[in-house]
Design an enzyme around this catalytic site. Structure first.
Site, PDB file in Angstrom:
ATOM      1  N   THR A 145      -9.105  39.541   7.968  1.00  9.52           N
ATOM      2  CA  THR A 145      -9.432  40.497   9.030  1.00  9.52           C
ATOM      3  C   THR A 145      -9.427  40.578  10.251  1.00  9.52           C
ATOM      4  OG1 THR A 145     -11.090  42.631   8.263  1.00  9.52           O
ATOM      5  CG2 THR A 145     -11.677  40.317   7.082  1.00  9.52           C
ATOM      6  N   SER A 187     -20.557  42.267   6.488  1.00  7.15           N
ATOM      7  CA  SER A 187     -20.884  42.399   3.741  1.00  7.15           C
ATOM      8  C   SER A 187     -20.004  40.914   3.401  1.00  7.15           C
ATOM      9  CB  SER A 187     -19.566  43.453   4.121  1.00  7.15           C
ATOM     10  OG  SER A 187     -17.899  43.001   3.723  1.00  7.15           O
ATOM     11  N   TYR A 189     -17.779  41.044   1.445  1.00  2.00           N
ATOM     12  CA  TYR A 189     -16.350  40.442   1.536  1.00  2.00           C
ATOM     13  C   TYR A 189     -15.455  39.208   2.166  1.00  2.00           C
ATOM     14  CZ  TYR A 189     -11.794  42.038   3.724  1.00  2.00           C
ATOM     15  OH  TYR A 189     -10.606  42.229   3.970  1.00  2.00           O
ATOM     16  N   HIS A 190     -16.494  40.311   3.762  1.00  2.00           N
ATOM     17  CA  HIS A 190     -15.975  39.983   5.571  1.00  2.00           C
ATOM     18  C   HIS A 190     -16.342  38.610   5.121  1.00  2.00           C
ATOM     19  CE1 HIS A 190     -15.602  44.396   6.131  1.00  2.00           C
ATOM     20  NE2 HIS A 190     -15.110  43.968   6.561  1.00  2.00           N
ATOM     21  N   LYS A 193     -13.726  36.217   4.194  1.00  2.00           N
ATOM     22  CA  LYS A 193     -12.698  35.942   4.762  1.00  2.00           C
ATOM     23  C   LYS A 193     -13.547  34.860   6.195  1.00  2.00           C
ATOM     24  CE  LYS A 193      -9.859  38.672   3.005  1.00  2.00           C
ATOM     25  NZ  LYS A 193      -8.580  38.456   2.999  1.00  2.00           N
TER      26      LYS A 193
HETATM   27  P1  NAD Z   1      -5.335  45.160  -3.150  1.00  2.00           P
HETATM   28  O1  NAD Z   1      -6.016  44.870  -3.656  1.00  2.00           O
HETATM   29  O2  NAD Z   1      -4.730  46.993  -2.974  1.00  2.00           O
HETATM   30  O3  NAD Z   1      -4.431  44.131  -3.453  1.00  2.00           O
HETATM   31  C1  NAD Z   1      -4.883  43.295  -3.525  1.00  2.00           C
HETATM   32  C2  NAD Z   1      -4.547  42.335  -4.757  1.00  2.00           C
HETATM   33  O4  NAD Z   1      -4.883  41.001  -5.213  1.00  2.00           O
HETATM   34  C3  NAD Z   1      -4.211  43.027  -6.234  1.00  2.00           C
HETATM   35  O5  NAD Z   1      -2.689  43.638  -6.544  1.00  2.00           O
HETATM   36  C4  NAD Z   1      -5.092  41.993  -6.949  1.00  2.00           C
HETATM   37  O6  NAD Z   1      -4.983  42.882  -8.519  1.00  2.00           O
HETATM   38  C5  NAD Z   1      -4.661  40.918  -7.258  1.00  2.00           C
HETATM   39  N1  NAD Z   1      -5.595  39.825  -6.561  1.00  2.00           N
HETATM   40  C6  NAD Z   1      -6.972  39.733  -6.516  1.00  2.00           C
HETATM   41  N2  NAD Z   1      -7.320  38.809  -6.501  1.00  2.00           N
HETATM   42  C7  NAD Z   1      -6.458  37.892  -7.650  1.00  2.00           C
HETATM   43  C8  NAD Z   1      -6.365  36.859  -7.993  1.00  2.00           C
HETATM   44  N3  NAD Z   1      -7.428  35.725  -8.115  1.00  2.00           N
HETATM   45  N4  NAD Z   1      -5.319  36.388  -8.778  1.00  2.00           N
HETATM   46  C9  NAD Z   1      -4.287  36.772  -8.734  1.00  2.00           C
HETATM   47  N5  NAD Z   1      -4.166  37.957  -8.082  1.00  2.00           N
HETATM   48  C10 NAD Z   1      -5.234  38.663  -7.417  1.00  2.00           C
HETATM   49  O7  NAD Z   1      -6.001  45.266  -1.196  1.00  2.00           O
HETATM   50  P2  NAD Z   1      -4.781  45.059  -0.370  1.00  2.00           P
HETATM   51  O8  NAD Z   1      -5.988  46.598   0.840  1.00  2.00           O
HETATM   52  O9  NAD Z   1      -3.628  45.898  -0.093  1.00  2.00           O
HETATM   53  O10 NAD Z   1      -5.237  43.981   0.810  1.00  2.00           O
HETATM   54  C11 NAD Z   1      -4.431  42.990   0.621  1.00  2.00           C
HETATM   55  C12 NAD Z   1      -4.827  41.995   1.331  1.00  2.00           C
HETATM   56  O11 NAD Z   1      -5.451  42.211   3.020  1.00  2.00           O
HETATM   57  C13 NAD Z   1      -6.402  41.598   1.141  1.00  2.00           C
HETATM   58  O12 NAD Z   1      -6.746  39.586   0.455  1.00  2.00           O
HETATM   59  C14 NAD Z   1      -7.419  42.274   2.545  1.00  2.00           C
HETATM   60  O13 NAD Z   1      -8.062  41.654   2.541  1.00  2.00           O
HETATM   61  C15 NAD Z   1      -6.370  42.211   3.147  1.00  2.00           C
HETATM   62  N6  NAD Z   1      -7.018  43.742   4.507  1.00  2.00           N
HETATM   63  C16 NAD Z   1      -6.184  44.726   3.975  1.00  2.00           C
HETATM   64  C17 NAD Z   1      -6.835  45.307   4.530  1.00  2.00           C
HETATM   65  C18 NAD Z   1      -6.656  47.436   3.630  1.00  2.00           C
HETATM   66  O14 NAD Z   1      -7.003  48.822   4.727  1.00  2.00           O
HETATM   67  N7  NAD Z   1      -6.427  47.268   3.357  1.00  2.00           N
HETATM   68  C19 NAD Z   1      -7.179  45.856   5.952  1.00  2.00           C
HETATM   69  C20 NAD Z   1      -7.848  44.610   6.556  1.00  2.00           C
HETATM   70  C21 NAD Z   1      -6.895  43.586   5.072  1.00  2.00           C
HETATM   71  N1  USQ Z   2     -16.768  54.956   7.458  1.00  2.00           N
HETATM   72  C1  USQ Z   2     -17.278  56.116   7.256  1.00  2.00           C
HETATM   73  N2  USQ Z   2     -16.865  57.303   6.217  1.00  2.00           N
HETATM   74  C2  USQ Z   2     -16.888  56.759   5.065  1.00  2.00           C
HETATM   75  C3  USQ Z   2     -15.893  55.134   5.300  1.00  2.00           C
HETATM   76  C4  USQ Z   2     -16.380  54.575   6.214  1.00  2.00           C
HETATM   77  O1  USQ Z   2     -18.036  56.539   8.123  1.00  2.00           O
HETATM   78  O2  USQ Z   2     -16.171  57.459   3.858  1.00  2.00           O
HETATM   79  C5  USQ Z   2     -17.083  53.676   7.978  1.00  2.00           C
HETATM   80  C6  USQ Z   2     -18.135  52.741   7.569  1.00  2.00           C
HETATM   81  O3  USQ Z   2     -19.173  52.658   7.349  1.00  2.00           O
HETATM   82  C7  USQ Z   2     -17.453  51.563   8.585  1.00  2.00           C
HETATM   83  C8  USQ Z   2     -16.273  52.082   8.995  1.00  2.00           C
HETATM   84  O4  USQ Z   2     -15.835  53.713   8.629  1.00  2.00           O
HETATM   85  O5  USQ Z   2     -18.028  51.406   9.489  1.00  2.00           O
HETATM   86  C9  USQ Z   2     -14.670  50.839   8.424  1.00  2.00           C
HETATM   87  O6  USQ Z   2     -14.967  51.002   7.099  1.00  2.00           O
HETATM   88  P1  USQ Z   2     -13.896  50.948   5.914  1.00  2.00           P
HETATM   89  O7  USQ Z   2     -14.421  51.179   4.033  1.00  2.00           O
HETATM   90  O8  USQ Z   2     -12.751  51.729   6.308  1.00  2.00           O
HETATM   91  O9  USQ Z   2     -13.614  49.787   6.748  1.00  2.00           O
HETATM   92  P2  USQ Z   2     -13.773  47.922   6.118  1.00  2.00           P
HETATM   93  O10 USQ Z   2     -15.230  48.009   4.835  1.00  2.00           O
HETATM   94  O11 USQ Z   2     -14.207  47.406   7.011  1.00  2.00           O
HETATM   95  O12 USQ Z   2     -13.013  47.464   4.848  1.00  2.00           O
HETATM   96  C10 USQ Z   2     -11.326  47.842   5.784  1.00  2.00           C
HETATM   97  C11 USQ Z   2     -11.015  46.959   3.915  1.00  2.00           C
HETATM   98  C12 USQ Z   2     -10.723  45.356   4.402  1.00  2.00           C
HETATM   99  C13 USQ Z   2     -10.144  45.491   5.488  1.00  2.00           C
HETATM  100  C14 USQ Z   2     -10.659  46.002   6.613  1.00  2.00           C
HETATM  101  C15 USQ Z   2     -10.626  45.657   8.257  1.00  2.00           C
HETATM  102  O13 USQ Z   2     -10.845  47.692   2.979  1.00  2.00           O
HETATM  103  O14 USQ Z   2     -10.017  44.593   3.847  1.00  2.00           O
HETATM  104  O15 USQ Z   2     -10.267  43.756   5.815  1.00  2.00           O
HETATM  105  O16 USQ Z   2     -10.938  46.418   6.479  1.00  2.00           O
HETATM  106  S1  USQ Z   2     -11.586  45.017   9.374  1.00  2.00           S
HETATM  107  O17 USQ Z   2     -13.063  47.149   9.277  1.00  2.00           O
HETATM  108  O18 USQ Z   2     -10.707  45.391  10.183  1.00  2.00           O
HETATM  109  O19 USQ Z   2     -12.247  44.734   9.250  1.00  2.00           O
END
Ligand code: NAD
Ligand code: USQ
Length: 406
Positions: A145, A187, A189-190, A193
């Protein structure tokens, strides 16, 4: 290539699976379906109606003649199943999406913090140690991320993973050094990563594993060329306060006439990428694998940056939606600049799909079509980063007013 997609049932994983299968690769999905269970825990569902993973694979076969393998494995808990699967199938490449990916979910309670750390760190470490144990020289591509860099405004572009620094040694001489960009996660979560990055650095250096880490921005949109092929191939779409991400949330809010939920001043600047570009980047990264012994290859996977309030204003102008400025449940900088280098993907041939390409409308249309599936009570983001913030947010009159109007 034979490719294992860990987390292939998820929002980014599923369209990646279809994209790679369409290109002619043999694709195997490994997933424990935990994301579907979390929907049940939270009492929400994807905006779009998702079929079971087995049914999705059946439809793909029917449409294209191509087979997708599905293997139900929890890679964080079922280490030996994962190891034996790798021995049996020996994939050429592994794409690792399988982590708990929502920052608000990771901050909900001590239980959610522990789950996120245990799941994500064990998932990544189990995979790395299994690769060593099985002598498998597969290229590992991990979805990381942009958030590992943090959002401090230092007035310099964020490089792709590494930073050149100068250290003064005991003799007073300046020595050049290259380090991982200092991590400042916002967070739990972050933070996982950020921990993943150290695991990758160790295993690349100690065991010669070939690893690419993609520091991805916020993914927006829903369809890709392949998910459009059949209604039952439709992608997941999260809109709720825990899993919905900002731009997709604003688009569905506009579609259901719900005020756009800007946190704080909306001065937060973030990196974005469309889902179609996300799957293309993974294809490009697969074609550019590191050699054994090389340091971890890091790409910034994003195409543009935007301020949250600018996005809200853009969507309000496009749709007539109202904007609500709400107390921020997160602990984050109220305002930040963000300049990000993404030269590596551009050099490999990525042609960015930007907000200007008309795809915002597409998401609003999808949201209108499935608006009947939206539970408006699940729209607000209620997970607070600290107990103090939770109390402040709870008492805020604007938030309570929104509760009554929506
Ligand atoms: P998602 O939650 O939709 O998909 C993740 C998948 O992984 C799910 O299907 C879940 O069941 C599976 N999973 C989780 N833990 C597992 C485990 N222990 N064993 C097997 N399967 C498991 O998430 P996404 O939005 O598709 O994101 C995928 C990846 O990309 C994540 O690692 C996330 O951090 C990264 N990412 C997502 C975004 C975004 O905006 N969605 C942005 C940046 C990075
Ligand atoms: N935000 C709002 N209103 C909302 C939702 C979010 O103002 O209704 C704001 C949040 O406070 C934050 C920003 O928008 O400042 C981004 O929030 P987000 O939920 O869109 O993104 P984030 O929590 O950072 O997480 C998402 C994905 C995560 C990925 C990350 C990429 O869920 O898996 O890693 O985006 S990044 O943001 O570049 O780290």
């Amino acid at each position: 290539m034979k490719i294992a997609v860990l987390g292939g049932d998820g929002f980014v994983g599923w369209p990646t699976v279809l994209h790679l299968s369409n290109l002619g690769h043999e694709v195997h999905i490994i997933d424990n379906l935990s994301r579907r269970w979390i929907d049940t825990e939270l009492g929400v569902q994807s905006l779009t109606p998702m079929d079971s993973i087995q049914e999705r694979c059946r439809i793909w076969k029917q449409e294209t003649g191509k087979t997708l393998g599905f293997h139900l494995i929890d890679i964080a808990r079922d280490y030996y199943l994962l190891r034996d699967w790798l021995v049996e199938h020996r994939p050429d490449a592994i794409i690792h999406f399988a982590e708990q990916r929502a920052a608000p979910y990771s901050m909900k309670s001590d239980r959610h913090k522990i789950y996120t750390v245990t799941n994500n760190v064990n998932a990544t470490h189990n995979l790395l140690t299994a690769l060593v144990e099985t002598d498998l020289d597969a290229h590992l591509v991990h979805l990381g991320t942009m958030g590992v860099y943090g959002y401090s405004s230092v007035g310099a572009a964020i490089p792709e993973g590494y930073l050149d620094v100068e250290i003064t040694n005991l003799e007073g001489e300046k020595k050049a050094m290259e380090i991982l960009y200092p991590t400042r996660p916002g967070s739990i979560y972050h933070m996982t990563k950020s921990l993943d990055q150290i695991l990758f650095q160790f295993y690349a250096q100690n065991d010669g594993l070939r690893i690419t880490d993609l520091h991805q921005g916020i993914v927006w949109g829903t369809h890709t060329d392949q998910t459009r092929r059949h209604p039952q191939l439709i992608n997941r779409f999260d809109y709720d306060g825990d899993y919905g991400t900002v731009l997709n949330r604003f688009l569905i809010q506009a579609a259901i006439d719900y005020p756009l939920t800007v946190h704080g001043t909306g001065g937060q600047t973030r990196a974005f990428i469309h889902i179609q570009d996300s799957v293309r980047c993974i294809e490009l990264a697969l074609g550019d694998a590191p050699e054994r012994g090389e340091r971890v290859r890091i790409f910034n996977q994003m195409t543009e940056t935007h301020r949250v309030r600018d996005l809200a204003e853009l969507i309000a102008k496009m749709t007539g939606a109202k904007v609500a400025y709400l107390p921020n449940p997160r602990k984050e900088a109220a305002e930040n600049d963000l300049v990000v280098k993404n030269d590596k993907f551009l050099a490999l041939g990525l042609e960015p799909t930007t907000l200007a390409e008309g795809l915002l409308e597409e998401v609003v249309d999808v949201a209108k079509k499935f608006a009947h599936r939206i539970d408006r009570k699940r729209v607000p983001a209620v997970s607070a980063w600290t107990k103090d913030i939770a109390t402040r947010v709870e008492k805020d009159p604007e938030r309570n007013r929104l509760k009554s109007v929506s």
